[in-house]
Design an enzyme around this catalytic site. Structure first.
Site, PDB file in Angstrom:
ATOM      1  N   PHE A 149       0.801  -1.214   0.000  1.00 57.48           N
ATOM      2  CA  PHE A 149       0.000   0.000   0.000  1.00 57.48           C
ATOM      3  C   PHE A 149       0.835   1.266   0.000  1.00 57.48           C
ATOM      4  O   PHE A 149       0.354   2.333  -0.402  1.00 57.48           O
ATOM      5  CB  PHE A 149      -0.934   0.022   1.226  1.00 57.48           C
ATOM      6  CG  PHE A 149      -0.220   0.267   2.540  1.00 57.48           C
ATOM      7  CD1 PHE A 149       0.083   1.552   2.963  1.00 57.48           C
ATOM      8  CD2 PHE A 149       0.142  -0.786   3.355  1.00 57.48           C
ATOM      9  CE1 PHE A 149       0.748   1.774   4.165  1.00 57.48           C
ATOM     10  CE2 PHE A 149       0.796  -0.579   4.556  1.00 57.48           C
ATOM     11  CZ  PHE A 149       1.101   0.709   4.964  1.00 57.48           C
ATOM     12  N   LYS A 173      -1.205  -7.477  -8.912  1.00 55.50           N
ATOM     13  CA  LYS A 173      -2.112  -7.576  -7.767  1.00 55.50           C
ATOM     14  C   LYS A 173      -1.678  -6.513  -6.766  1.00 55.50           C
ATOM     15  O   LYS A 173      -0.794  -6.716  -5.954  1.00 55.50           O
ATOM     16  CB  LYS A 173      -2.041  -8.978  -7.147  1.00 55.50           C
ATOM     17  CG  LYS A 173      -3.311  -9.416  -6.382  1.00 55.50           C
ATOM     18  CD  LYS A 173      -3.692  -8.551  -5.195  1.00 55.50           C
ATOM     19  CE  LYS A 173      -2.789  -8.745  -4.018  1.00 55.50           C
ATOM     20  NZ  LYS A 173      -3.207  -7.877  -2.840  1.00 55.50           N
ATOM     21  N   GLU A 176      -5.142  -3.872  -1.782  1.00 57.19           N
ATOM     22  CA  GLU A 176      -6.570  -3.557  -1.820  1.00 57.19           C
ATOM     23  C   GLU A 176      -6.891  -2.287  -1.040  1.00 57.19           C
ATOM     24  O   GLU A 176      -8.010  -1.777  -1.111  1.00 57.19           O
ATOM     25  CB  GLU A 176      -7.385  -4.731  -1.266  1.00 57.19           C
ATOM     26  CG  GLU A 176      -7.199  -5.032   0.204  1.00 57.19           C
ATOM     27  CD  GLU A 176      -5.964  -5.857   0.499  1.00 57.19           C
ATOM     28  OE1 GLU A 176      -5.803  -6.287   1.670  1.00 57.19           O
ATOM     29  OE2 GLU A 176      -5.127  -6.078  -0.415  1.00 57.19           O
ATOM     30  N   SER A 226       5.716  -7.237   3.895  1.00 55.89           N
ATOM     31  CA  SER A 226       6.349  -7.618   5.152  1.00 55.89           C
ATOM     32  C   SER A 226       7.225  -8.846   4.947  1.00 55.89           C
ATOM     33  O   SER A 226       7.041  -9.623   4.002  1.00 55.89           O
ATOM     34  CB  SER A 226       5.287  -7.906   6.205  1.00 55.89           C
ATOM     35  OG  SER A 226       4.602  -9.117   5.898  1.00 55.89           O
ATOM     36  N   CYS A 281       9.716   1.688   3.458  1.00 58.35           N
ATOM     37  CA  CYS A 281      10.711   0.679   3.817  1.00 58.35           C
ATOM     38  C   CYS A 281      12.110   1.253   3.812  1.00 58.35           C
ATOM     39  O   CYS A 281      13.038   0.625   4.318  1.00 58.35           O
ATOM     40  CB  CYS A 281      10.625  -0.533   2.883  1.00 58.35           C
ATOM     41  SG  CYS A 281      11.112  -0.182   1.189  1.00 58.35           S
ATOM     42  N   GLU A 383       9.820  -4.020  12.868  1.00 53.89           N
ATOM     43  CA  GLU A 383       9.490  -2.839  12.060  1.00 53.89           C
ATOM     44  C   GLU A 383       8.194  -2.214  12.556  1.00 53.89           C
ATOM     45  O   GLU A 383       7.176  -2.888  12.681  1.00 53.89           O
ATOM     46  CB  GLU A 383       9.346  -3.257  10.593  1.00 53.89           C
ATOM     47  CG  GLU A 383       9.086  -2.099   9.651  1.00 53.89           C
ATOM     48  CD  GLU A 383       8.994  -2.550   8.200  1.00 53.89           C
ATOM     49  OE1 GLU A 383       9.428  -1.794   7.320  1.00 53.89           O
ATOM     50  OE2 GLU A 383       8.485  -3.661   7.951  1.00 53.89           O
TER      51      GLU A 383
END
Length: 498
Positions: A149, A173, A176, A226, A281, A383
């Site tokens: 995201f 993909k 969402e 992740s 990240c 994280e």
């Protein structure tokens, strides 16, 4: 409230599974639309479309494919404002950050425009008696990307721009949580001249991910997310014979030597620790000042300056950062702050009670700073992915350098110093994939390559740059000769170094 559906064979395709995921406006906390979640069968339709488009697209010469990429770049530039506003409305990052998200994706598209040169192979004349050897890079086939995201424009472009330019077709993909920008990019790719089916998109959850990872027609998958999910993607995909690059989490350190320019360090940390609400990240959530005096000055100045940061709605042009993406993510960040308190770290600035007038239901969290964080604390080891800065004090450069080297994550690290020899040795020896010297966010430019070490990356090949071209292609080597005279008179001799 318009739902966001799929993009298959050159057009929007309404979802049929009956399952949806809410898309929030992070500024208000309200649901603004829904993303249709694809079934396994719908993912199969997207893959079938990509497979049908493959023969024509892969046979097109690289220069013509490059012209499509040039046109796509121009269209994205022309639609920059629309894309940035759309991105901010679903992710929550401020408009300037959203434009940066799109631009970093465009940088990779621009790199992919040079694909005719990048696909050139090697040639050796006279490798043996009358024997020449040459290599060629060829597309893999139908490929896929699963994206997070936090960069809904940049990371999809990292993947599909290089893959498509190499002659593959692609199934995307996206997350969402913010799928509208990826959907719009698919439409712009068609407008740029790519044939229907070259770039497809399905929204989805684990069902869609598993469908991609196990489908026999998918040859390679790129993933960012992740570390736990990255490991799952790598394991599942490779078990099904796919080439996988899976980028995971990060806990990037910035080491501050006593000779560093503290004015610049503070400015750099304000942006790298708190920019985009820390949802990067390559953020810099850990500071490692060397020496007590360096630490005291850094912490004192950071607390003062962080309190001046303006947290606002994503359309506030004066805001330094906006809300985080969902209420659940805000609660996760808040739980890590409480964890740090419980573990004994010194909370110097607490952003949990931040509330924006008129947007009390928005997913906002203020800048947070911890001092005296210890390496054995779980809040340090994991994280957080939010606007939280943790300060771990060290007495020497060796002690400081051991922290990122020993950490489970190895994405990025920065060193702030005026000492060239120390910087050179640090860059050579630190056990981390990307290093910045007086650069707080060491994200390589598009014609180099992006990738971390340890639990920050699973797979052998990095994102974009020449490494990306290698990932999305397979190499074929041809050994050839054209005999003169009677073949029976010319025995074949394998070329050797003897």
């Amino acid at each position: 409230m318009a739902d966001v559906h799929h993009f298959i064979n050159g057009e929007r395709r309404e979802g049929r599974s009956g399952r949806f995921s809410d898309i929030f406006d992070p500024n208000t906390g309200q649901v603004q639309r829904r993303a249709a979640l694809a079934s396994t069968a719908e993912v199969g339709e997207a893959i079938a479309s990509a497979k049908a488009a493959l023969p024509v697209w892969s046979a097109m010469n690289p220069q013509r494919r490059a012209r499509v990429m040039f046109a796509f770049k121009r269209l994205v530039e022309e639609n920059m404002d629309e894309l940035a506003e759309m991105l901010s409305s679903e992710h929550g990052k401020v408009i300037a950050d959203s434009k940066g998200d799109v631009q970093r994706g465009l940088d990779v598209v621009e790199f992919a425009c040079g694909i005719p040169h990048l696909l050139k192979g090697e040639y050796t004349e006279g490798a043996g008696p009358g024997i020449d050897v040459y290599s060629m890079r060829q597309p893999l086939g139908v490929t896929a990307g699963i994206t997070p995201f936090n960069f809904p424009a940049m990371i999809p472009c990292w993947m599909f721009a290089v893959s498509i330019a190499c002659g593959n077709t692609f199934v995307l993909k996206p997350s969402e949580k913010d799928p509208s920008v990826p959907l719009r990019l698919c439409e712009l790719m068609m407008e740029a001249g790519a044939p229907a089916g070259v770039l497809n998109m399905v929204n989805g959850d684990k069902e869609a991910v598993d469908a991609i990872l196990t489908h026999p027609d998918i040859k390679a998958v790129s993933f960012v997310g992740s570390s736990d999910i990255a490991h799952y993607v790598y394991k599942t995909g490779t078990e099904h014979g796919k080439r996988i690059q899976a980028m995971g989490g990060a806990k990037n350190h910035g080491i501050i030597l006593p000779d560093a320019d503290m004015d610049q360090v503070v400015k750099d940390y304000l942006g790298s620790a708190f920019g985009s609400a820390g949802e990067r990240c390559m953020a810099l959530p850990v500071a490692v000042p060397v020496g007590a005096d360096t630490a005291d000055e850094f912490v004192g100045r950071m607390v003062d300056e962080a309190q001046k940061l303006r947290v606002g709605v994503s359309t506030d042009m004066d805001a330094h950062y906006g809300p985080v993406v969902t209420a659940a993510h805000r609660e996760k960040i808040a739980s890590y702050i409480q964890m740090g308190v419980d573990e004994g770290a010194e909370l110097k600035l607490d952003g949990r009670d931040f509330s924006l007038q008129g947007h009390e239901e928005g997913f906002f969290i203020g800048p947070t700073i911890f001092d005296h964080v210890k390496p054995n604390m779980r809040s340090y080891q994991e994280e957080i992915f939010g606007p939280v800065l943790q300060v771990v004090r060290a007495e020497t450069l060796e002690e400081a350098a051991a922290l990122p080297s020993d950490h489970q994550y190895g994405n990025g690290v920065a060193l702030f110093t005026r000492n060239g020899r120390a910087a050179r040795e640090f860059a050579q020896q630190v056990n981390v994939g990307m290093v910045g010297i007086n650069v707080p966010i060491p994200v390589p430019v598009s014609y180099h390559t992006f990738g971390g070490w340890k639990r920050s990356a699973f797979g052998d090949v990095n994102q974009h740059g020449p490494e990306g071209v290698r990932f999305w292609t397979k190499i074929k080597t041809v050994t050839q000769r054209w005999p003169e005279g009677e073949i029976d008179d010319q025995a074949f001799v394998i070329p050797t170094m003897g």
